[in-house]
Scaffold this motif. Structure first.
Motif, short mmCIF file in Angstrom:
data_model
loop_
_atom_site.label_atom_id
_atom_site.label_comp_id
_atom_site.label_asym_id
_atom_site.label_seq_id
_atom_site.Cartn_x
_atom_site.Cartn_y
_atom_site.Cartn_z
N GLY A 17 41.69 67.94 56.56
CA GLY A 17 40.46 67.17 56.54
C GLY A 17 39.64 67.27 57.81
O GLY A 17 38.53 66.81 57.88
N GLY A 88 32.40 59.99 51.12
CA GLY A 88 32.88 60.51 49.84
C GLY A 88 31.82 60.55 48.75
O GLY A 88 32.17 60.73 47.58
N ALA A 126 35.49 70.17 50.57
CA ALA A 126 36.14 68.92 50.19
C ALA A 126 36.34 68.84 48.68
O ALA A 126 37.31 68.25 48.21
CB ALA A 126 35.31 67.72 50.67
N GLU A 271 38.34 59.45 52.10
CA GLU A 271 39.17 60.65 52.01
C GLU A 271 40.23 60.65 53.10
O GLU A 271 41.41 60.90 52.84
CB GLU A 271 38.30 61.90 52.12
N MET A 304 41.43 57.85 46.28
CA MET A 304 41.11 59.15 45.68
C MET A 304 40.25 58.99 44.43
O MET A 304 39.32 59.75 44.20
CB MET A 304 42.40 59.90 45.34
N LEU A 307 36.66 58.54 45.12
CA LEU A 307 35.94 59.76 45.49
C LEU A 307 35.41 60.50 44.28
O LEU A 307 34.46 61.27 44.38
CB LEU A 307 36.87 60.69 46.29
N GLN A 323 44.29 66.71 44.94
CA GLN A 323 44.89 65.38 45.02
C GLN A 323 46.16 65.20 44.18
O GLN A 323 46.86 64.21 44.32
CB GLN A 323 43.86 64.32 44.56
#
Length: 372
Positions: A17, A88, A126, A271, A304, A307, A323
């Motif tokens: 990240g 996000g 991302a 994130e 998650m 997002l 993820q």
């Protein structure tokens, strides 16, 4: 001691990240004497630098309503895109970046175009759409080299290095990181050097060169602490936690995560929060602290899912691919707790997303055949 499976892809995406190309907002295009100094634009910069991304968004949205001309609009949109990315809000980030690129192109400002392309590449990265990210990074690198902008060149090289890393091209990644680091040190870009040391640590870490990884992480952490970069501090502490975890030093790993999580809590970055919680959960699982591990993993999944809220089907499935290992890890925890029904429910959630990905992939191929 049992070594639980975290999954190499999860390891990469979680620690990855640290995006080298996340540029400081485009304030450098403007002199302090301009009429909008100390206005919502500057307030947005201050909020962003403090990690208050939602406040930055609010200030820049206000600034956008009073922008004087296309150049100011483009600059504000470029900044908004960065803050959207941090929080996000990926669809908004893509739209703002694309508009800013179009506006800077119309103004014949290639340096600004390259900078925003680099930021757009961060968003695509991302989302797991690496091909688009590479296209943006390569274009930004070419512009930087043509214009002689060494700082931009270093950022773009670092970004490409991370994509090489994700694709398993370790030697190429190391070369890009080292070139990028040399440029950061040459230009006095301390924040850039902090990110580059971190990514060098990742590259050494993944091949189990723990000594070099630790040295790079510690140099990154020293810079991040010195310049007060909270996001980088949280991420490097998380990287050190993974380093200790991978060497079986579970209590040390837990201590690093416990240091990183309060810092991440100050930031508005779901994130980052999800990734740290995931890795903390893995360490707690290794320590046989199963209830705590489950709690951390469920919190990670909640972040998650947030997002994916504003994404279309394809983008949602693409980001889920980065993820899914968190779902797998939670399944392992529930099996260890002898809760087979709960484990099956989580596993089914993961399989449902994977099935959606397969269907969308087939749909894309069908559409391509029908619309040559």
């Amino acid at each position: 001691m049992i070594r639980w499976n975290r999954g190499i892809k999860n390891w990469q995406s979680l620690i990855g990240g640290m995006l080298l190309g996340l540029w400081l907002p485009l304030s450098g295009l403007w002199s302090p004497h301009l009429s909008w100094a100390q206005t919502p634009f500057e307030q947005g910069l201050a909020a962003y630098q403090a990690g208050l991304y939602q406040a930055a968004i609010a200030h820049w949205q206000t600034a956008l309503t009073t922008a004087d001309g296309i150049e100011q609009e483009a600059t504000i949109r470029g900044n908004l895109a960065i803050a959207y990315y941090e929080t996000g809000q990926y669809q908004q980030a893509i739209a703002a970046n694309q508009t800013a690129i179009s506006q800077f192109t119309s103004l014949n400002q290639p340096a600004a175009v390259g900078q925003v392309q680099s930021n757009l590449g961060n968003v695509y990265e991302a989302l797991g759409t690496y091909g688009r990210a590479i296209d943006m990074y390569k274009s930004a690198l070419e512009i930087a080299q043509q214009s002689g902008n060494r700082v931009s060149e270093g950022v773009s090289l670092g970004n490409l290095g991370y994509l090489y890393f994700l694709q398993g091209e370790r030697e190429q990644a190391l070369v890009a990181y080292q070139e990028s680091l040399a440029i950061a040190e040459e230009t006095g870009d301390r924040e850039g050097a902090g990110h580059r040391y971190f990514n060098l640590g990742i590259a050494h870490h993944v091949v189990n060169d723990f000594r070099l990884a630790r040295e790079a992480y510690q140099r990154s952490l020293a810079i991040a602490t010195d310049i007060g970069h909270l996001t980088l501090q949280a991420k490097v502490l998380g990287g050190l936690g993974m380093l200790e975890d991978d060497q079986g030093n579970i209590e040390r790993a837990i201590a690093y995560y416990e240091a990183s999580l309060p810092i991440s809590e100050q930031l508005e970055n779901p994130e980052l929060r999800a990734r740290l919680l995931n890795n903390f959960g893995h360490a707690l699982l290794a320590a046989n602290r199963l209830d705590e591990a489950e709690a951390q993993l469920r919190s990670a999944i909640a972040y998650m899912e947030s997002l994916r809220d504003d994404l279309g089907d394809r983008e949602s499935v693409s980001i889920f691919d980065t993820q899914i290992y968190t779902y797998n890890l939670l399944t392992q925890i529930l099996v260890a707790k002898d809760e087979p029904e709960a484990a099956l429910e989580v596993a089914e959630a993961g399989r449902a997303q994977a099935f959606s990905q397969l269907l969308l992939s087939r749909l894309s191929r069908t559409e391509g055949l029908e619309n040559p």
